[in-house]
Design a protein around this motif. Structure first.
Motif, PDB file in Angstrom:
ATOM      1  N   LYS A   4       9.657   5.289   4.490  1.00  0.00           N
ATOM      2  CA  LYS A   4       9.140   6.291   4.736  1.00  0.00           C
ATOM      3  C   LYS A   4      10.061   7.641   3.169  1.00  0.00           C
ATOM      4  O   LYS A   4      11.330   7.019   3.186  1.00  0.00           O
ATOM      5  N   LEU A   5       9.237   7.912   2.246  1.00  0.00           N
ATOM      6  CA  LEU A   5       9.513   8.375   1.145  1.00  0.00           C
ATOM      7  C   LEU A   5       9.576  10.729   1.748  1.00  0.00           C
ATOM      8  O   LEU A   5       8.453  10.578   1.949  1.00  0.00           O
ATOM      9  N   ASP A   6      10.127  10.617   0.947  1.00  0.00           N
ATOM     10  CA  ASP A   6       9.821  12.267   0.804  1.00  0.00           C
ATOM     11  C   ASP A   6       9.418  13.026   0.068  1.00  0.00           C
ATOM     12  O   ASP A   6       9.195  11.784  -0.978  1.00  0.00           O
ATOM     13  N   SER A   7       8.764  14.162   0.068  1.00  0.00           N
ATOM     14  CA  SER A   7       8.460  14.811  -1.223  1.00  0.00           C
ATOM     15  C   SER A   7       8.351  14.626  -2.808  1.00  0.00           C
ATOM     16  O   SER A   7       8.826  14.676  -3.658  1.00  0.00           O
ATOM     17  N   SER A   8      10.078  14.889  -2.553  1.00  0.00           N
ATOM     18  CA  SER A   8      11.256  14.117  -3.605  1.00  0.00           C
ATOM     19  C   SER A   8      11.683  13.316  -3.753  1.00  0.00           C
ATOM     20  O   SER A   8      12.671  12.792  -4.977  1.00  0.00           O
ATOM     21  N   GLY A   9      11.116  12.131  -3.236  1.00  0.00           N
ATOM     22  CA  GLY A   9      11.655  10.676  -3.286  1.00  0.00           C
ATOM     23  C   GLY A   9      12.080   9.901  -3.387  1.00  0.00           C
ATOM     24  O   GLY A   9      13.078   9.084  -3.139  1.00  0.00           O
ATOM     25  N   ASN A  10      13.228  10.844  -2.145  1.00  0.00           N
ATOM     26  CA  ASN A  10      14.169  10.939  -1.014  1.00  0.00           C
ATOM     27  C   ASN A  10      13.712   9.956   0.028  1.00  0.00           C
ATOM     28  O   ASN A  10      12.699   9.910   0.800  1.00  0.00           O
ATOM     29  N   VAL A  11      14.394   8.568   0.138  1.00  0.00           N
ATOM     30  CA  VAL A  11      13.915   7.208   1.372  1.00  0.00           C
ATOM     31  C   VAL A  11      14.785   7.825   2.559  1.00  0.00           C
ATOM     32  O   VAL A  11      16.052   8.151   2.814  1.00  0.00           O
ATOM     33  N   ARG A  12      13.497   8.040   3.330  1.00  0.00           N
ATOM     34  CA  ARG A  12      13.821   9.097   4.301  1.00  0.00           C
ATOM     35  C   ARG A  12      14.318   7.743   5.755  1.00  0.00           C
ATOM     36  O   ARG A  12      14.937   7.916   6.457  1.00  0.00           O
ATOM     37  N   SER A  36       0.639  -1.330  -0.550  1.00  0.00           N
ATOM     38  CA  SER A  36      -0.471  -0.003  -0.250  1.00  0.00           C
ATOM     39  C   SER A  36       0.840   0.857   0.110  1.00  0.00           C
ATOM     40  O   SER A  36       2.225   1.261   0.287  1.00  0.00           O
ATOM     41  N   VAL A  37       0.066   2.334  -0.384  1.00  0.00           N
ATOM     42  CA  VAL A  37       1.281   3.919  -0.374  1.00  0.00           C
ATOM     43  C   VAL A  37       0.255   4.941  -0.220  1.00  0.00           C
ATOM     44  O   VAL A  37      -0.966   4.842  -0.353  1.00  0.00           O
ATOM     45  N   ILE A  38       0.981   5.317   0.836  1.00  0.00           N
ATOM     46  CA  ILE A  38       0.158   7.177   0.999  1.00  0.00           C
ATOM     47  C   ILE A  38       0.792   8.499   0.979  1.00  0.00           C
ATOM     48  O   ILE A  38       2.480   7.942   0.773  1.00  0.00           O
ATOM     49  N   VAL A  39      -0.079   8.649   1.491  1.00  0.00           N
ATOM     50  CA  VAL A  39       0.740  10.481   0.798  1.00  0.00           C
ATOM     51  C   VAL A  39       0.400  10.777   1.907  1.00  0.00           C
ATOM     52  O   VAL A  39      -1.190  11.105   1.711  1.00  0.00           O
ATOM     53  N   ASP A  40       0.810  11.573   2.813  1.00  0.00           N
ATOM     54  CA  ASP A  40       0.878  12.552   4.081  1.00  0.00           C
ATOM     55  C   ASP A  40       0.375  13.821   4.016  1.00  0.00           C
ATOM     56  O   ASP A  40       0.048  14.414   2.663  1.00  0.00           O
ATOM     57  N   ALA A  41      -0.195  14.184   4.628  1.00  0.00           N
ATOM     58  CA  ALA A  41      -0.610  16.129   4.224  1.00  0.00           C
ATOM     59  C   ALA A  41       1.129  17.122   4.235  1.00  0.00           C
ATOM     60  O   ALA A  41       1.085  18.260   3.387  1.00  0.00           O
ATOM     61  N   THR A  42       1.867  16.505   4.700  1.00  0.00           N
ATOM     62  CA  THR A  42       3.649  17.183   4.231  1.00  0.00           C
ATOM     63  C   THR A  42       3.479  16.302   3.288  1.00  0.00           C
ATOM     64  O   THR A  42       4.648  17.016   2.655  1.00  0.00           O
ATOM     65  N   ASN A  43       3.033  15.833   2.551  1.00  0.00           N
ATOM     66  CA  ASN A  43       2.961  15.291   1.048  1.00  0.00           C
ATOM     67  C   ASN A  43       4.304  14.373   0.932  1.00  0.00           C
ATOM     68  O   ASN A  43       5.494  13.991   0.401  1.00  0.00           O
ATOM     69  N   ASN A  44       4.824  13.423   2.345  1.00  0.00           N
ATOM     70  CA  ASN A  44       5.718  12.579   2.652  1.00  0.00           C
ATOM     71  C   ASN A  44       5.562  11.503   1.661  1.00  0.00           C
ATOM     72  O   ASN A  44       4.057  10.627   2.017  1.00  0.00           O
ATOM     73  N   ILE A  45       5.484  10.109   1.702  1.00  0.00           N
ATOM     74  CA  ILE A  45       5.130   8.864   1.175  1.00  0.00           C
ATOM     75  C   ILE A  45       5.494   7.832   2.102  1.00  0.00           C
ATOM     76  O   ILE A  45       6.443   8.144   1.975  1.00  0.00           O
ATOM     77  N   TYR A  46       4.655   6.985   2.265  1.00  0.00           N
ATOM     78  CA  TYR A  46       4.591   5.562   3.391  1.00  0.00           C
ATOM     79  C   TYR A  46       4.309   4.391   2.139  1.00  0.00           C
ATOM     80  O   TYR A  46       3.468   4.827   1.415  1.00  0.00           O
ATOM     81  N   HIS A  47       5.095   3.849   2.500  1.00  0.00           N
ATOM     82  CA  HIS A  47       4.931   2.676   1.535  1.00  0.00           C
ATOM     83  C   HIS A  47       5.980   1.306   2.801  1.00  0.00           C
ATOM     84  O   HIS A  47       6.205   0.763   2.898  1.00  0.00           O
ATOM     85  N   THR A  48       4.467   0.616   2.304  1.00  0.00           N
ATOM     86  CA  THR A  48       4.208  -1.064   2.567  1.00  0.00           C
ATOM     87  C   THR A  48       4.962  -1.932   1.752  1.00  0.00           C
ATOM     88  O   THR A  48       4.438  -2.088   0.280  1.00  0.00           O
ATOM     89  N   GLY A  49       5.048  -3.032   2.089  1.00  0.00           N
ATOM     90  CA  GLY A  49       5.326  -4.519   1.524  1.00  0.00           C
ATOM     91  C   GLY A  49       5.969  -5.411   1.835  1.00  0.00           C
ATOM     92  O   GLY A  49       6.029  -5.344   3.205  1.00  0.00           O
ATOM     93  N   VAL A  50       5.620  -6.900   1.051  1.00  0.00           N
ATOM     94  CA  VAL A  50       6.499  -8.501   1.408  1.00  0.00           C
ATOM     95  C   VAL A  50       7.470  -8.156   0.377  1.00  0.00           C
ATOM     96  O   VAL A  50       7.791  -7.797  -0.807  1.00  0.00           O
ATOM     97  N   PHE A  51       9.381  -8.354   1.643  1.00  0.00           N
ATOM     98  CA  PHE A  51       9.843  -9.413   0.395  1.00  0.00           C
ATOM     99  C   PHE A  51      10.829 -10.908   1.351  1.00  0.00           C
ATOM    100  O   PHE A  51      10.048 -11.213   2.189  1.00  0.00           O
ATOM    101  N   SER A  52      11.040 -11.956   0.269  1.00  0.00           N
ATOM    102  CA  SER A  52      11.598 -12.740   0.338  1.00  0.00           C
ATOM    103  C   SER A  52      13.228 -12.911   0.892  1.00  0.00           C
ATOM    104  O   SER A  52      13.178 -14.507   0.879  1.00  0.00           O
ATOM    105  N   SER A  53      13.827 -12.341  -0.127  1.00  0.00           N
ATOM    106  CA  SER A  53      15.533 -12.246   0.368  1.00  0.00           C
ATOM    107  C   SER A  53      15.618 -12.074   1.655  1.00  0.00           C
ATOM    108  O   SER A  53      15.138 -11.808   2.528  1.00  0.00           O
ATOM    109  N   SER A  54      17.072 -12.462   1.698  1.00  0.00           N
ATOM    110  CA  SER A  54      17.622 -12.080   3.029  1.00  0.00           C
ATOM    111  C   SER A  54      17.517 -11.292   3.879  1.00  0.00           C
ATOM    112  O   SER A  54      17.180 -10.170   4.459  1.00  0.00           O
ATOM    113  N   ASN A  55      18.066 -10.142   2.449  1.00  0.00           N
ATOM    114  CA  ASN A  55      18.210  -8.375   2.949  1.00  0.00           C
ATOM    115  C   ASN A  55      17.265  -8.251   1.350  1.00  0.00           C
ATOM    116  O   ASN A  55      17.022  -8.603   0.628  1.00  0.00           O
ATOM    117  N   PHE A  56      17.208  -6.815   2.155  1.00  0.00           N
ATOM    118  CA  PHE A  56      16.480  -5.738   0.975  1.00  0.00           C
ATOM    119  C   PHE A  56      16.733  -4.375   1.123  1.00  0.00           C
ATOM    120  O   PHE A  56      16.802  -3.449   2.013  1.00  0.00           O
TER     121      PHE A  56
END
Length: 141
Positions: free
Chosen positions: A51-59, A11-31
């Motif tokens: 969490k990513l900022d409005s420019s797409g940088n991973v926070r 799932s992906v959402i954008v909050d009121a200050t344009n931060n992007i939150y993303h959830t997901g699943v992975f199966s490798s030993s690290n991601f």
């Protein structure tokens, strides 16, 4: 994003200050997400949120099922007006979210996190059967 195994966005959402939150699943030993590496401590698929900022940088990026999860799915995420995050999903077996351990053969849960990804609380609903309850299909804000 990058890992050697399966990667599925939840799932992906954008909050009121344009931060992007993303959830997901992975199966490798690290991601790897941006400069963050998440270790899979589970027996099969591990779940994460980022969490990513409005420019797409991973926070930040975090593994939110810390051990023992089999069949954990994070399907929905919402935020409130004070930047809390709520994640709903399903699980089977045992899963650790923050400092909370959920034990059972089949269930769904709602977990609350602050905007830095720290777990605040977790609640579950349990099935009496061995098959996981249907996936958490949605939140009503």
């Amino acid at each position: 994003f990058g890992g050697a195994g399966l990667e599925i966005g939840g799932s992906v959402i954008v909050d009121a200050t344009n931060n992007i939150y993303h959830t997901g699943v992975f199966s490798s030993s690290n991601f790897n997400i941006g400069n963050f590496s998440i270790v899979n401590h589970t027996l099969q698929n591990a779940s994460y949120m980022a969490k990513l900022d409005s420019s797409g940088n991973v926070r930040w990026a975090k593994n939110i099922s810390l051990s023992g999860a089999i069949g954990t799915n994070y399907n929905n995420i919402i935020s409130d007006n004070v930047k809390n995050l709520y994640i709903g999903g399903s699980f089977s077996d045992t899963v650790v979210i923050g400092n909370t351990t959920l034990i059972g053969k089949a269930g769904v849960f709602v977990a609350n996190f602050d905007s830095s990804g720290n777990s605040l609380w977790v609640q579950k609903a349990q099935s009496s059967g061995t098959r996981p309850m249907d996936d958490f299909r949605g939140f009503v804000p």
